[in-house]
Motif scaffolding. Structure first.
Motif, PDB file in Angstrom:
ATOM      1  N   LYS A 120       0.837  -1.197   0.000  1.00  0.00           N
ATOM      2  CA  LYS A 120       0.000   0.000   0.000  1.00  0.00           C
ATOM      3  C   LYS A 120       0.879   1.256   0.000  1.00  0.00           C
ATOM      4  N   LYS A 127       1.172   7.078  -6.412  1.00  0.00           N
ATOM      5  CA  LYS A 127       0.101   8.078  -6.525  1.00  0.00           C
ATOM      6  C   LYS A 127       0.659   9.488  -6.341  1.00  0.00           C
ATOM      7  N   LYS A 170      -6.413   5.019 -11.310  1.00  0.00           N
ATOM      8  CA  LYS A 170      -7.179   3.771 -11.383  1.00  0.00           C
ATOM      9  C   LYS A 170      -6.230   2.600 -11.638  1.00  0.00           C
ATOM     10  N   ASP A 173      -4.537   1.742  -8.399  1.00  0.00           N
ATOM     11  CA  ASP A 173      -5.475   1.033  -7.518  1.00  0.00           C
ATOM     12  C   ASP A 173      -5.655  -0.419  -7.960  1.00  0.00           C
TER      13      ASP A 173
END
Length: 186
Positions: A120, A127, A170, A173
């Motif tokens: 993560k 990101k 996206k 993710d």
């Protein structure tokens, strides 16, 4: 209009690099399955210089829990074993004189959660890179607008930058979700 395309192309390159970096980082996170890429960061002393493990041995995965390393020279057995022990892999190599075997232990629940957390964090770093690329484009467009670029052209450029940003967010993710599933699957 060409300026806008140039800014967007630069941003897309940076975003693509963030995705590639994320893929590379996640490949090195051990998910309970044998993956030869976890050995990519290991370097061994080969005649006085540091060489990647893959340059001095053949690496194969005969089954889901085993990595087999076959050194090309008998003298490399001890060097390779030491490099693996000194690495952060946390796996003890087994040497039978012909090959070095790494048995990938099944992950504990606690270790799985730690790996998901690490994954993560890598996704979050990607990101941040994507957001920075978007910010750079918007800043460049605002500067260009002050220097005479039409306002609607600049606004369209900003909208395109946002679409690019959303597309790459996206992707990040999706990549993270896939890695999380891989880690948590027992």
């Amino acid at each position: 209009m060409d300026d806008v395309k140039t800014y967007l192309n630069t941003a897309e390159e940076k975003m693509t690099m963030a995705i590639e970096f994320l893929d590379e980082a996640l490949a090195h996170i051990r998910a309970g399955k044998a993956n030869p890429r976890i050995l990519d960061g290991i370097r061994v002393d080969y005649y006085g210089s540091q060489a990647p493990l893959s340059n001095v041995a053949n690496i194969s995965v005969p089954d889901a829990r085993t990595i087999v390393i076959t050194p090309w020279e008998k003298s490399m057995f001890k060097v390779i074993e030491k490099a693996i022990l000194d690495s952060e892999l946390g796996i003890t190599p087994e040497n039978n004189g012909e090959i070095i075997r790494l048995s990938i232990p099944p992950l504990t629940e606690e270790r799985r959660k730690a790996l998901v957390k690490q994954s993560k964090q890598e996704a979050e770093n990607a990101k941040v890179s994507v957001r920075n690329a978007r910010r750079d484009v918007i800043d460049a467009l605002k500067k260009a607008q002050k220097e005479g670029m039409a306002e609607d052209v600049a606004k369209d450029g900003e909208a395109s930058a946002q679409k690019l940003h959303d597309k790459y967010m996206k992707k990040i993710d999706d990549i993270f979700a896939e890695k999380e599933k891989e880690i948590l699957t027992v």
